[in-house]
Design an enzyme around this catalytic site. Sequence first.
Site, PDB file in Angstrom:
ATOM      1  N   LYS A  18       3.676  76.952  -3.644  1.00  0.00           N
ATOM      2  CA  LYS A  18       4.466  78.093  -4.109  1.00  0.00           C
ATOM      3  C   LYS A  18       3.842  79.408  -3.706  1.00  0.00           C
ATOM      4  O   LYS A  18       4.553  80.375  -3.450  1.00  0.00           O
ATOM      5  CB  LYS A  18       4.652  78.041  -5.630  1.00  0.00           C
ATOM      6  CG  LYS A  18       5.668  77.001  -6.064  1.00  0.00           C
ATOM      7  CD  LYS A  18       6.205  77.279  -7.453  1.00  0.00           C
ATOM      8  CE  LYS A  18       7.211  76.220  -7.875  1.00  0.00           C
ATOM      9  NZ  LYS A  18       7.616  76.358  -9.281  1.00  0.00           N
ATOM     10  N   LYS A  52      15.481  63.388  -0.333  1.00  0.00           N
ATOM     11  CA  LYS A  52      16.186  63.147  -1.591  1.00  0.00           C
ATOM     12  C   LYS A  52      17.226  64.243  -1.835  1.00  0.00           C
ATOM     13  O   LYS A  52      17.105  65.352  -1.304  1.00  0.00           O
ATOM     14  CB  LYS A  52      15.204  63.008  -2.754  1.00  0.00           C
ATOM     15  CG  LYS A  52      14.665  64.285  -3.323  1.00  0.00           C
ATOM     16  CD  LYS A  52      13.960  64.015  -4.668  1.00  0.00           C
ATOM     17  CE  LYS A  52      13.804  65.333  -5.410  1.00  0.00           C
ATOM     18  NZ  LYS A  52      13.114  65.248  -6.687  1.00  0.00           N
ATOM     19  N   LYS A  70      18.506  69.927  -5.707  1.00  0.00           N
ATOM     20  CA  LYS A  70      19.182  71.147  -6.158  1.00  0.00           C
ATOM     21  C   LYS A  70      19.101  72.251  -5.117  1.00  0.00           C
ATOM     22  O   LYS A  70      19.960  73.098  -5.029  1.00  0.00           O
ATOM     23  CB  LYS A  70      18.443  71.683  -7.392  1.00  0.00           C
ATOM     24  CG  LYS A  70      18.985  71.319  -8.736  1.00  0.00           C
ATOM     25  CD  LYS A  70      18.129  72.077  -9.760  1.00  0.00           C
ATOM     26  CE  LYS A  70      18.439  71.683 -11.181  1.00  0.00           C
ATOM     27  NZ  LYS A  70      17.623  72.446 -12.146  1.00  0.00           N
TER      28      LYS A  70
END
Length: 336
Positions: free
Chosen positions: A119, A201, A204
């Site tokens: 991040k 996968k 979102k």
Amino acid sequence: MAEEAAPRKKIILSGIQPTGVFTLGNYIGAIQNWERMQRDYRCAYFIADLHALTVRQEAGKLRAGTLSALAQLMACGIDPKKSLLFVQSHVPEHAEMSWLLSCHTQFGELSRMTQFKDKSAAHADNINAGLFTYPALMAADILLYQADYVPVGDDQRQHLELTRDIAVRMNGLYGNLFTLPEAYLPKQGARIRSLADPTKKMSKSDPNPNGAIYILDPPEVILKKVKRAVTDSEARVAYGEGKDGVNNLMTIYAAVTGRSMNEIEAEFAGHGYGDFKQAVGEAVAEYLRPVREKYAAYLNDRAYLEEVCKEGAAAASAVARRTLSKVKKKLGLLMK
Ligand code: TRP
């Protein structure tokens, strides 16, 4: 577990960030398990809005997203009468506990967190202290409720390990304060992959708008996405090596219809992918219909959602307070 006469139900806890809409993959792979676990466990589910602040958020969006996440969980069957369901920032014990845990967490440990490294690379202009101490807040979430199990994806496993390390350390220093949480390995619902890239996968945050089906997508959008799904040139509905796209669609179809792979192969023998995709799209749209409808109903009943928040916060706080007081006392804070 088994030898106790009347074993207390084990505690399961999990949090989700209020960013975006769940995908079909989240629903089938995780949230449905959360729903089922309500029978056998004492469950605590919360919206991790404080965690969301570690990256810049737009205030209005975060607020709306929090309410939406709550309504989504409820639409997926999380029942505030059966589970603790609350918003993290409504329970101030989380932030308070997080400080106490931070003082027992090493700089070196936090520096090794791969999510922090990822991040901070992704948000190089905002490597804030909260991003760094994020795992201490997550540890507070978990340890406050004396959770036995935490269902986590691979991305959170390292944070859970750190939570255990902090708990072991503090239990050693101060006596038994915390239950040691374990990763809950779900009887994995099917693993659903991206429609656009079936080696990844379904996420979102898929950059390809056709990669993920969201639980609130209207039927025509679902149909369109499924029709665009990547397949292969074989035009044969069969599960097998090198057929990631078709395998994924078959997995989805199996999950939403309860049919086996053999049954699906038989059903579409002699049919091309067009027919198959039509059937998959329709089945998914129908499968998600109750979720869509319940979501809309909850979101329209703002007063009820607010009541759920309020009662959830009060109930969660009552549990959290007990652990927090115990810890404060042991650490030598003067009790009022
Ligand atoms: N960090 C988790 C995520 O981003 C959300 C979360 C916060 C969580 N606190 C938690 C998950 C406690 C499990 C337990 O997905």
